[in-house]
Write a protein that holds these residues in place. Structure first.
Motif: not given
Ligand code: NAP
Length: 485
Positions: A155, A166, A184, A215, A236, A258, A291, A388
């Motif tokens: 998440t 959710r 984190s 992660s 993301s 995403l 998002c 975004e």
């Molecule tokens: P993110 O960088 O993709 O991180 C999301 C989660 O993935 C975090 O728990 C992160 O851990 C983990 N993660 C990162 N790199 C990883 C890897 N290589 N392997 C496994 N897990 C990994 O996204 P964010 O910056 O936290 O959140 C913003 C993004 O989420 C935006 O693009 C937004 O649009 C999207 N979002 C989508 C929805 C939807 O329902 N579609 C809802 C909310 C947010 P760490 O914290 O340790 O990096």
């Protein structure tokens, strides 16, 4: 942990939650308050070993939980719903301290997140089946649903509570056990939620939580383990792509929520009061870090100048500050990198001819604050239009032709949310139906609802969360052929 949190939150959990017990880690992961830049707590920082133990616990609990009758699972989820409401104030404060959103919004997130527990408590007892005669013979066809099996949930930080419920609520309702890896930057809210589940009577091992700064290593350990049956991810698109590649090796069931790049379209027939109010809600919820946040504003020529002026005034009037201050309407961004990214997006747009509009004032604070701005005269090649934004920047472009507006709205790989404002029913509905996105707000800037299917098309993801289909993401359909003698 700092004195502030110690004093405010007696017994704040900071260890991994595995097999119904709290595990203190060998190393610490610092948690920062984005409004001050100060470290407010440290939590356990797990690695592959912790991940393996958590999956062991989820696997050990899987058969018993799958065999639990739906009414029992429903009652436990409903108890968690009530406990979350009882603890709403404390959890909202923790959420604000680690994520930065204003306290009122954090309260709103707790209420919204709790609704997933109630919704899936209600759905849990309604998963039916089918029994019918095969069209070509005497056999009977029985169709039933079974839990998919142990789940890994990953998440993001922007909704540290609601993005967890959710996923956890439908997984538990379906009879699946789960390992959660929260972001984190916001582990404290997730750990508080674990305590809610524990106190609601969720059996040991059914819900587990590993906090980590590694992660990728934690996720890989679990995804490559053949006992895992499902991966559900919100985050993301870039990370989603990597996880899908890993999941494909295992042919894992996946749900992918995403990134978005939502168009917000104001047609010539729109009521400007409604459009500006909707724009403010769709853009500024969570400071634009959502998002479904409106990303690109397309406004009919006849309304564009006034729309941009009024949106600038409304955005600039939001009082910025520490989310713990009840007067704050706009909190900080999550970290310094996010602030730098906003500055870069504005510079790039200005270099391509954009005009910047804002009268907002930054608070005198070391926190990660950025001024909300409206940008006009946008070049469609500007990065702020292409990607975004995830912050309080509202780029506005005028259009004269409705087909041109639809083409511009679709010109993105994303397809999560979209918004359209118009008072001519047929025209507005046709436009909404023509948009390639999973969700469309029509004359509203707020679309999230646990009873509605949330999700995107194109590169915004796979599957839906919430709604009447949300449970299916955690269920397998099984067909039984029955020959009657
Ligand atoms: P993110 O960088 O993709 O991180 C999301 C989660 O993935 C975090 O728990 C992160 O851990 C983990 N993660 C990162 N790199 C990883 C890897 N290589 N392997 C496994 N897990 C990994 O996204 P964010 O910056 O936290 O959140 C913003 C993004 O989420 C935006 O693009 C937004 O649009 C999207 N979002 C989508 C929805 C939807 O329902 N579609 C809802 C909310 C947010 P760490 O914290 O340790 O990096």
């Amino acid at each position: 942990m700092t004195r502030t949190l110690d004093k405010l939150y007696d017994g704040l959990p900071t260890g991994h939650f595995i097999g119904g017990e709290w595990h203190v880690g060998n190393t610490d992961l610092p948690v920062e308050n984005p409004a001050t830049g100060a470290v407010i707590a440290t939590v356990a920082d797990g690695g592959p070993d912790t991940a393996a133990i958590a999956l062991d616990a989820a696997v050990a609990a899987a058969n018993d939980w799958a065999a639990t009758d739906p009414r029992t699972r429903s009652d436990i989820l409903m108890k968690a719903f009530h406990l979350l409401h009882e603890r709403a104030h404390r959890i909202a404060q923790i959420l604000t301290l680690e994520m930065g959103k204003p306290l009122a919004e954090a309260r709103g997130e707790v209420v919204y997140g709790a609704e997933f527990l109630r919704w899936f408590a209600e759905q849990c007892v309604q998963a039916g089946g089918e029994y019918f005669r095969a069209p070509t013979g005497g056999q009977r066809i029985l169709v039933t649903k079974q839990p998919v099996g142990p789940v890994l949930a990953i998440t993001p930080w922007n909704f540290p509570l609601a993005m967890v419920t959710r996923k956890v609520a439908p997984a538990l309702a379906a009879g699946c056990t789960i390992v959660l890896k929260p972001a984190s930057q916001t582990p404290l809210t997730a750990l508080e939620l674990m305590r809610v589940f524990q106190d609601a009577g969720v059996p040991a091992g059914v819900v587990n939580c590993v906090t980590t700064s590694r992660s990728a290593a934690v996720a890989t350990t679990i995804i490559t383990d053949e006992r895992l049956r499902k991966l559900t991810f919100t985050g993301s698109t870039g990370v989603g792509r990597k996880l899908l590649a890993q999941a494909s090796e295992r042919i894992l069931r996946t749900s992918m929520e995403l990134g978005g790049n939502a168009p917000f379209v104001v047609l010539a027939s729109a009521d400007l009061d409604k459009a500006v109010a909707g724009a403010l809600a769709a853009k500024m919820r969570n400071g634009g870090q959502a998002c479904v946040a409106a990303n690109r504003f397309l406004v009919h020529d006849s309304l564009a100048v006034e729309f941009a002026e009024r949106l600038t005034a409304a955005m600039s009037a939001l009082r910025m500050g520490d989310g713990m201050d009840p007067a704050t309407a706009l909190g900080p961004l999550i970290d310094r990198a996010a602030v730098d990214q906003m500055h870069w997006l504005i510079e790039d747009a200005v270099a391509r001819g954009a005009r910047v509009h804002s009268t907002a004032e930054l608070p005198d604070s070391p926190g990660h604050f950025v001024r909300p701005v409206v940008l006009t005269k946008i070049d469609p090649k500007a990065q702020v239009w292409r990607e975004e934004i995830f912050g309080p920047i509202a780029p506005v472009r005028a259009f004269s032709d409705i087909d041109e507006a639809l083409a511009l709205a679709q010109d993105t790989e994303s397809g999560l949310a979209a918004y359209v404002f118009g008072e001519k029913l047929g025209e507005t509905m046709n436009f909404a139906e023509g948009l390639q996105s999973g969700m469309v707000g029509i004359n509203t800037g707020i679309i999230s609802d646990p009873a509605a299917p949330f999700g995107g098309v194109k590169a915004s993801g796979l599957g839906r969360e919430g709604g009447s289909t949300g449970l299916d993401e955690y269920l397998e359909t099984k067909y039984l052929a029955l020959r009657l003698s």
